[in-house]
Write a protein that holds these residues in place. Structure first.
Motif, short mmCIF file in Angstrom:
data_model
loop_
_atom_site.label_atom_id
_atom_site.label_comp_id
_atom_site.label_asym_id
_atom_site.label_seq_id
_atom_site.Cartn_x
_atom_site.Cartn_y
_atom_site.Cartn_z
N CYS A 1 18.66 75.86 44.21
CA CYS A 1 18.45 75.11 42.99
C CYS A 1 19.12 75.81 41.82
N CYS B 1 15.83 69.57 44.62
CA CYS B 1 15.81 70.38 43.41
C CYS B 1 15.53 69.48 42.22
N ARG C 1 12.88 73.95 43.70
CA ARG C 1 12.82 73.13 44.92
C ARG C 1 11.41 72.56 45.09
N TYR D 1 21.90 71.50 41.90
CA TYR D 1 22.14 72.32 43.08
C TYR D 1 23.33 73.25 42.83
N SER E 1 11.73 68.95 49.21
CA SER E 1 12.77 69.99 49.29
C SER E 1 13.95 69.71 48.38
#
Length: 832
Positions: free
Chosen positions: A654, A667, A660, A694, A665
């Motif tokens: 992230c 970001c 996260r 990300y 899961s």
């Protein structure tokens, strides 16, 4: 009976990262003999983990008998040396050069200088056969008393420097002894100054030396210490960078306690002290690791410190997106290379933990990697780079319940998890979570284990470490030795109790000696199958008190030395070294059939298509089979094949300002940043940070596959930067001294300013926003201006030809470069 905390083993691994081997130094300490005979009371131990002692099934080692023929071969290749009459309390071993077989041993005492006049001495020994025999060469340095804290300095090639313990009063300078031939001969050199710290070698040129005098002078020698030049005054510290770059911090003329106030000036010279450039002012401390120059800045005593990084030798730099640190906190660079940095930021208060961050490849954007990372009162971290497999790191965290637990990452800090339970060791029935926990530097510092985890790039996948099995790390359960052959994915208990161990022959041979808390040793254990089974060999008929193991730098060697001491007839201790050469025992050279193809990071749970994909690539190695008993040899080179993988979410972490989500899961933006624009201010321009949330993990090599989509755009103007920017460059040569020259300069600058202003306005209409995409941040800036320097004192560049040749490389046993703050009063966490 000798108490366990009497013997202290100090391992100082001073190896260069490049092929230019700088030697490996090991220091052994012997306690005073009256202490050794039992007059020191062992410190009572307590358990800081809160868990009860473990009484489960004991670890059982696989032991194989040594055949009579093997015993005879080892007897013929075991060499014992007794250093008769040597009264040194410290023995410092240093390997000189690459595969030269030369070892220098300095025996000295750690006492005030007056001890020398009361009978104390230094002795210098030399071996040219990898420690099988030693000759006393003390006469080559005139039996001079050598500073124990400076030790033996080994530089590129076969260069060596010893520093004499010289009184400051009534002496114009210190004394050093230099050698270009690995100690075969030494040259006496009188310095024109007294050393404040060991001399530092240039990374590649042994003739280039830098030194700091006790009065703050920075001295350089370009001829291996024959002549010295004082290039700057008021220097606090210095470091060599890439090429001929030399960085140093100096105090201003009116500075008082500059280091504590953050009132230092960071400078650089690229021409060996002829000219200087100011990189930044208000510097608290600085360091250099990998390709990164880093420094912390504190503008005044009330301001928090912030970190700056540069990847181009200080020409340009940027403030790291990290939490600032108060005077009660500290930063610590845990590890770094050309791709990224691991940074620890201390939590406020006496918490003994902080947050670990990982950077992008520019050292600017940092993302959270691990919270509650253990960093004890000694400012020691258990963070370990498992060098036998790419991307693997091991450390300990202090959980909210006050217990210490081990975690491991296989993708350079992108994700962490606990270690799996060893296959041959179980927990007690009442233990709900059974995992392996590894003892690190914190445990070594407290005397619980004699050494930390060991790995090497030439021994692919091999890791040896002390640990215990249970819910958390516990000192009430005696640590055992565990081994992993796949980089930390799976483990096996291999030796009961603490040992000192060493990897030889690129992993084809492991040796270990039990770290006796009392009594004497005479047995060495060795394994040819990565610790699956062991054979025992009694290397001496006269046991001695064990001090430590010593082997040649790297893992190419086939011999190891066991060091210790035994009492002489007069009751005084005598240093003893026993060198065992296994080359005559393992004589067969490995052939193709002795190796296997191994896919790194492969596990049974993964899909066959992605199995082995870590950091965007699959790596296949050729490595020795466990059942093969043969010799890799000194020419062994690790062979691997690498192929890219499709990108997945696991290849990303992230980005700054994101975290996260547990359930998805994905970001998502941090709550405190939801209504904030993620912009970066560059020289007052209106710039916006657009991010997908990300960021690809540094050094990840994946291609295609998962591609994060860019989030919506928002624009916010950034604040105008302060006009008192400290980003200045200084040249000590003025080129515009007359009024006519200054007038020309003013006119030229005015014209240039109009042109630049017009160009900036035009460009601003076209390129108004700077879009940040994955791994493409453009946040570096440089605003270096030429100005007069009245803040630091610059010495006249007069060459001092008085003999000087103290060369020392300032290295340490790990890569932890800490930014120590002023007054931190942590009490020690203890596992004892």
């Amino acid at each position: 009976m000798i108490p366990g905390d009497v013997w202290v083993l100090l391992w100082l691994l001073l190896g260069a990262e490049s092929s230019n081997l700088r030697g490996k130094t090991v220091t052994f300490h012997r306690a005073p003999w009256d202490e050794a005979r039992g007059h020191v009371r062992a410190r009572p131990k307590r358990d800081a983990s809160g868990s009860s002692p473990y009484h489960g099934p004991p670890l059982t080692s696989c032991l194989l008998p040594l055949t009579p023929a093997e015993h005879i071969v080892l007897d013929h290749n075991t060499h014992e040396t007794g250093f008769n009459g040597d009264d040194g309390s410290y023995v410092i071993l240093t390997w000189v050069g690459d595969d030269t077989g030369v070892i220098l041993v300095l025996s000295t005492i750690s006492s005030p200088l007056e001890s020398f006049h009361e009978g104390g001495s230094s002795r210098l020994y030399r071996s040219i056969d990898y420690g099988k025999s030693f000759n006393d060469i003390s006469q080559r340095i005139n039996h001079t008393f050598i500073k124990e804290e400076f030790g033996v300095s080994v530089g590129p090639g076969s260069s060596v420097i010893l520093t004499a313990d010289t009184p400051v009063l009534n002496n114009p300078g210190g004394i050093i002894f230099t050698s270009r031939d690995a100690g075969a001969s030494f040259k006496f050199i009188q310095l024109p100054f007294h050393l404040a710290q060991p001399i530092t070698y240039h990374f590649f040129n042994p003739d280039y030396l830098a030194a700091l005098s006790i009065d703050g002078g920075l001295w350089l020698s370009l001829d291996f210490g024959a002549r010295w030049t004082k290039v700057h005054d008021g220097v606090n510290s210095f470091l060599w960078g890439a090429g001929d770059n030399l960085f140093f911090s100096c105090s201003r003329i009116d500075a008082v306690e500059a280091e504590e106030r953050g009132d230092l000036v960071l400078k650089r010279t690229q021409d060996l002290g002829k000219t200087f450039t100011i990189i930044h002012k208000d510097v608290f401390s600085f360091g250099y690791i990998g390709v990164f120059l880093f420094f912390s800045v504190m503008e005044d005593s009330r301001s928090p410190r912030v970190m700056y990084f540069s990847s181009d030798q200080g020409k340009t730099f940027s403030q790291a997106l990290l939490p600032s640190a108060s005077t009660e906190q500290f930063y610590s660079i845990l590890d770094g290379d050309e791709d990224m940095l691991f940074m620890h930021v201390d939590n406020p208060g006496d918490t003994y933990f902080g947050t670990m961050y990982t950077s992008d490849d520019r050292g600017i954007l940092f993302s959270k990697s691990l919270e509650r990372h253990l960093f004890d009162g000694h400012r020691k971290s258990d963070f370990t780079n498992i060098t036998s497999l790419r991307g693997v790191y091991l450390t300990n965290k202090l959980d909210v319940d006050g217990r210490i637990r081990s975690v491991i990452s296989f993708n350079r800090g992108g994700a962490w998890r606990q270690l799996d339970k060893p296959e041959n060791v179980d927990c007690e029935a009442h233990v709900k979570k059974c995992n392996l926990h590894i003892h690190g530097e914190h445990s070594r510092k407290n005397g619980i284990v004699p050494m930390v985890a060991l790995s090497d790039a030439t021994a692919v996948g091999l890791v040896i470490a002390h640990g215990s099995v249970g819910d958390s790390l516990s000192s009430s359960q005696h640590p055992d030795v565990f081994v992993s052959s796949d980089g930390g994915y799976s483990w096996k208990g291999t030796l009961k109790g603490p040992h000192l161990y060493s990897i030889l022959d690129s992993g084809g041979l492991i040796v270990a000696v039990e770290a006796q808390h009392s009594g004497q040793v005479k047995t060495i254990k060795f394994s040819t199958d990565e610790g699956q089974c062991w054979k025992l060999y009694n290397f001496t008929e006269q046991p001695f008190f064990f001090a430590g193991l010593a082997s040649e730098p790297g893992t190419k060697a086939m011999s190891v030395s066991v060091w210790g001491f035994r009492p002489e007839d007069d009751g005084q201790p005598m240093w003893v070294a026993v060198t065992i050469d296994f080359q005559s025992l393992i004589t067969r050279e490995c052939s193709k059939k002795d190796y296997e193809v191994w896919l790194a990071h492969s596990t049974e749970e993964k899909d066959p298509g992605t199995n082995g994909c870590v950091l965007g690539a699959k790596e296949t190695y050729r490595r020795l089979k466990k059942e093969s008993v043969c010799r890799n040899g000194r020419n062994y080179v690790v062979k691997k094949k690498q192929s890219p993988c499709l990108c997945t979410r696991e290849d990303y972490i992230c980005d700054y300002g994101f975290y996260r989500h547990v359930n998805t899961s994905e970001c998502v933006k941090q709550p405190d940043a939801t209504n904030k624009t993620m912009e970066m201010c560059l020289n007052g321009q209106e710039d916006e940070l657009l991010t997908t949330g990300y960021r690809k993990v540094a050094s990840d090599r994946c291609e295609g596959g998962f591609a994060p989509r860019l989030s919506a755009q928002t624009v916010r103007p950034c604040a105008t930067p302060s006009t008192s920017s400290p980003l200045t460059s200084t040249s000590y040569v003025s080129h515009f001294d007359t009024p006519e020259e200054r007038l020309v300069l003013i006119l030229v600058c005015a014209g240039a300013a109009v042109i630049v202003l017009t160009a900036v306005i035009s460009a601003a209409l076209v390129v108004r926003r700077m879009v940040y995409r994955t791994r493409e941040p453009e946040y570096r800036f440089s605003n270096l201006r030429s100005q007069d320097d009245s803040s630091c004192i610059t010495a006249d560049l007069l060459s001092t030809t008085s003999s000087n040749g103290t060369v020392y490389q300032q290295e340490s046993d790990n890569l932890i470069l800490q930014d120590f703050t002023g007054s931190v009063t942590h009490s020690s966490i203890s596992l004892t």
